[in-house]
Design a protein around this motif. Structure first.
Motif, PDB file in Angstrom:
ATOM      1  N   GLY A 108      72.589  53.257  18.906  1.00 47.36           N
ATOM      2  CA  GLY A 108      72.093  53.301  20.274  1.00 47.36           C
ATOM      3  C   GLY A 108      73.207  53.703  21.224  1.00 47.36           C
ATOM      4  N   GLY A 109      73.456  52.841  22.212  1.00 44.34           N
ATOM      5  CA  GLY A 109      74.526  53.110  23.179  1.00 44.34           C
ATOM      6  C   GLY A 109      75.889  53.273  22.522  1.00 44.34           C
ATOM      7  N   GLY A 110      76.083  52.693  21.340  1.00 42.40           N
ATOM      8  CA  GLY A 110      77.361  52.847  20.633  1.00 42.40           C
ATOM      9  C   GLY A 110      77.541  54.279  20.159  1.00 42.40           C
ATOM     10  N   CYS A 111      76.470  54.850  19.615  1.00 44.39           N
ATOM     11  CA  CYS A 111      76.502  56.256  19.192  1.00 44.39           C
ATOM     12  C   CYS A 111      76.668  57.142  20.428  1.00 44.39           C
ATOM     13  CB  CYS A 111      75.191  56.577  18.458  1.00 44.39           C
ATOM     14  SG  CYS A 111      75.122  58.224  17.753  1.00 44.39           S
ATOM     15  N   GLU A 112      76.005  56.755  21.508  1.00 46.89           N
ATOM     16  CA  GLU A 112      76.067  57.557  22.734  1.00 46.89           C
ATOM     17  C   GLU A 112      77.466  57.501  23.371  1.00 46.89           C
ATOM     18  OE1 GLU A 112      72.450  55.389  23.915  1.00 46.89           O
ATOM     19  OE2 GLU A 112      71.741  57.318  24.668  1.00 46.89           O
ATOM     20  N   LEU A 113      78.081  56.314  23.318  1.00 46.82           N
ATOM     21  CA  LEU A 113      79.450  56.198  23.841  1.00 46.82           C
ATOM     22  C   LEU A 113      80.389  57.076  23.021  1.00 46.82           C
ATOM     23  CD1 LEU A 113      81.766  55.026  25.495  1.00 46.82           C
ATOM     24  CD2 LEU A 113      81.692  52.970  24.046  1.00 46.82           C
TER      25      LEU A 113
END
Ligand code: CAA
Length: 258
Positions: A108-113
């Motif tokens: 999620g946001g980890g992949c996006e970061l």
């Protein structure tokens, strides 16, 4: 080392290191954490003593996503008015080159970061995914756009629609990550790679980053125009004069702005 509780910051020579530090939640990205990451990255960006940034997590998790517990009860209007996730747009505007060193979960946001960084070096145990669909939402920190640009429509669509997780080998094959290395040497490798960047002229690396990013924003003709103006701008720097003089003198360049 500076402790801001949710992140740790350190300086390694000319490389600024940001380590996500919320192990009890697998580095889930709360709003406060986003603010701390942005503040640290902006401080490194403005520091002439820093030429590159590395962002990393733990061996188990780069980040398991935006903080689901913090978001769960929010209304659409609350998210709209507070401009939730806009902190990550500001992070993407940091001009200093940024390398993500990713081990474990980058979901999620980890992949996006990780994709907000300029490139990703992955540990062999890295797992990338956009599982938001399983939560009844979609990616919110740029994943639908950056993942599609990184790996193409077919795979991005499959991942976003099914929540399928991609391992490190596939991530390298598809172009999501630059390189896969053993987890034990991940940080060392990322810091060494960042140190190479930080040894160049800082304004010129900023110009190079801007030019490559233009490829994702515009047409080929306009992108080439941006590149042409950008290389002409390089000729206004003393580092261009030094770099080319050093080549002709057969010696290493001594860039002023590094
Ligand atoms: N938000 C909040 N807390 C989280 C979290 C998240 N994204 N991911 C993990 N945690 C917490 C867990 O709730 C747990 O806390 P408790 O001990 O208090 O219950 C702790 O971290 C450890 O997690 P697990 O016990 O679940 O660890 P695991 O090893 O069994 O599983 C995992 C690991 C598969 C990554 C699992 O934690 C998981 O599926 N996490 C959520 C992944 C996800 O859906 N991410 C997308 C978030 S939404 C988003 O990111 C929106 C956006 O686009 C910006």
């Amino acid at each position: 080392m500076t402790e801001n509780s949710l992140i740790l910051t350190e300086q390694h020579g000319r490389v600024g290191l940001i380590t996500l530090n919320r192990p009890e939640a697998l580095n889930a990205l709360s709003d406060a954490m986003g603010q701390q990451i942005l503040a640290a990255a902006q401080a490194f960006d403005k520091d002439p003593g820093i030429g590159a940034i590395v962002i990393t997590g733990s061996a188990k998790a780069f980040a398991a996503g935006a903080d689901i517990k913090e978001m769960a009860a929010k209304s659409s209007v609350q998210m709209y008015i507070s401009d939730w996730f806009s902190v990550w747009d500001a992070l993407a505007r940091v001009r200093t080159p940024m390398v993500a060193a990713v081990a474990g979960h980058a979901l999620g946001g980890g992949c996006e970061l990780a994709m907000i960084a300029d490139f990703i070096i992955a540990g062999e145990n890295a797992k990338f995914g956009q599982p938001e669909i399983k939560l009844g939402v979609i990616p919110g920190m740029g994943g639908s756009q950056r993942l599609t640009r990184a790996i193409g429509k077919a795979k991005a669509m499959e991942m976003v629609l099914t929540g399928r997780i991609m391992g490190a080998v596939e991530a390298e094959q598809t172009g999501l990550v630059a390189r896969v290395v053993p987890v034990e040497s991940l940080l060392e490798d990322a810091l060494a790679t960042a140190a190479v960047i930080a040894g160049m002229s800082k304004p010129v690396t900023m110009i190079a980053k801007e030019a490559v990013n233009a490829a994702f924003e515009t047409t080929l003709a306009e992108g080439v125009r941006i590149e042409r103006r950008s290389i002409f701008a390089c000729f206004a720097t003393d580092d261009q004069k030094e770099g080319m003089a050093a080549f002709m003198d057969k010696r290493p360049a001594e860039f002023k702005h590094r």
